[in-house]
Design a protein around this motif. Sequence first.
Motif, PDB file in Angstrom:
ATOM      1  N   GLU A  96       0.655  -1.262  -0.010  1.00 24.67           N
ATOM      2  CA  GLU A  96       0.056   0.088  -0.167  1.00 24.67           C
ATOM      3  C   GLU A  96       0.786   1.203   0.054  1.00 24.67           C
ATOM      4  N   ALA A 100       0.946   4.142  -2.842  1.00 27.11           N
ATOM      5  CA  ALA A 100       0.690   5.319  -2.590  1.00 27.11           C
ATOM      6  C   ALA A 100       1.873   6.555  -2.644  1.00 27.11           C
ATOM      7  N   ARG A 114      -6.059   8.034  -1.823  1.00 27.56           N
ATOM      8  CA  ARG A 114      -6.689   6.870  -1.490  1.00 27.56           C
ATOM      9  C   ARG A 114      -7.418   6.005  -2.644  1.00 27.56           C
ATOM     10  N   LEU A 117      -4.872   4.672  -5.108  1.00 20.84           N
ATOM     11  CA  LEU A 117      -4.026   3.532  -4.558  1.00 20.84           C
ATOM     12  C   LEU A 117      -5.278   2.355  -4.680  1.00 20.84           C
ATOM     13  N   ARG A 130      -1.831  -5.919  -0.156  1.00 20.71           N
ATOM     14  CA  ARG A 130      -1.782  -4.468   0.287  1.00 20.71           C
ATOM     15  C   ARG A 130      -0.872  -4.522   1.515  1.00 20.71           C
ATOM     16  N   ALA A 152      -0.622   4.211 -10.481  1.00 16.30           N
ATOM     17  CA  ALA A 152      -1.228   5.478  -9.722  1.00 16.30           C
ATOM     18  C   ALA A 152      -0.766   6.966 -10.041  1.00 16.30           C
TER      19      ALA A 152
END
Length: 273
Positions: A96, A100, A114, A117, A130, A152
Motif C-alpha cells: 500500500e 501510494a 486513496r 491506490l 496490500r 497510480a
Amino acid sequence: MIVLEGVTFSYDGGPPVLKDVDLSVGEGEYLGLAGPNGCGKTTLAMHLNGLLRPRAGTVTVDGLSVADPSSLRKIRALVGMVFQDPDSQIVGMTVEEDVAFGPLNLGLPPREVRRRLEESLEQVGIAHLRRRSPHTLSGGEKRLVAVAGVLAMRPRYIVFDEPAAFLDQAGRALVLGVMNRLHREGITIVHITHDLADLVAADRLVVMEAGTVTLQGPPPEVFGALMEGEGPLAPPPLARLLWGLKRDGFPVRTDVLTVDGARLTIGALLGGR
Ligand SMILES: Nc1ncnc2c1ncn2[C@@H]1O[C@H](COP(=O)(O)OP(=O)(O)O)[C@@H](O)[C@H]1O
Ligand SMILES: [Mg+2]
C-alpha cells in the motif's frame, strides 16, 4: 505520441550507445522493442521520459520536448517506467505504502491518493497483497507492485524494461497478462525485451542492434526478415518452424504466431480432418 528524431547518446566520454535513432510510439499502440543484450534498449527507454537527454536529436512526448526543463515534470507524469529490477523501484514498507508513494509525493489530497491506490491495486489484481512487505513477494508479484505504483501516477504511456526477466512461467504469464489488459484499457505500451517470443502479439516490432534501429514492422514481417539475416537475434521457435517449412516449399501461413494457429496451418497441410 512519443517521437524520437536523430537521437544520439553516449555516457560520459564513452562511445556512442545510441546512433541516430528515429522512432515513434503512437497513441494506443503496443510497441515491442527488441535487441540483444547491450544494444542500448535500456538507454533508449530512459530517453522516453527524459531520464536521459540526447546529445543530438530530439525527443518529444505529446509535443513536449525533453530538452525543455519546464516540461520534464509533465513528461514524467505522462510516461511511466517499470524498470528491469523491481527491487530498485520499491520504496514502501508495505505494498500500500509503496503504491501510494507517487501520488503522495505529487501532493494530492488524501482522498485522491486513496482512490488512486484502490484503483491501481485493483487494476493489476494485487489488492489482497496490500499489507504485505514488498520484499516478501515473488518476483512476479513485485513487478506487479511496481506496475501499480506507476499506474497510480495515471500515465498515458508505460515503458516496461524486460518485464519478464527472472520470472518463471507463471510469473511471466501474470505480468504479460496484466500488460495486455492495460493495453486494452487504452494505455500505450512500450515492451522492451531481448526475447522476441514475448512480442508475438505486439502491434509493431522495432529491432535494435548496436545502438541503431535495424528493422521495424508487424511481427510476422519482422520475423521473416530476421530469417533472412544473420544477426544475433533469432525469431521465436514457432516463426522459425513456419518460415522453415515455407522455405522447404510447403504452403504454410507465416502470419500465425500462436501454437494453435500453427497447428491449424500445419494440420491443413497434412490433409486436415
Ligand atoms: N550508466 C552507464 N555508464 C556507462 N555505460 C553504460 C551505462 N549504462 C549502460 N552502458 C553501456 O551502454 C551500452 C548499452 O547498454 P543498455 O542500454 O543497458 O543495453 P540493453 O538494455 O540493450 O542491454 C552497453 O555497452 C553498456 O555497457
Ligand atoms: Mg537493458
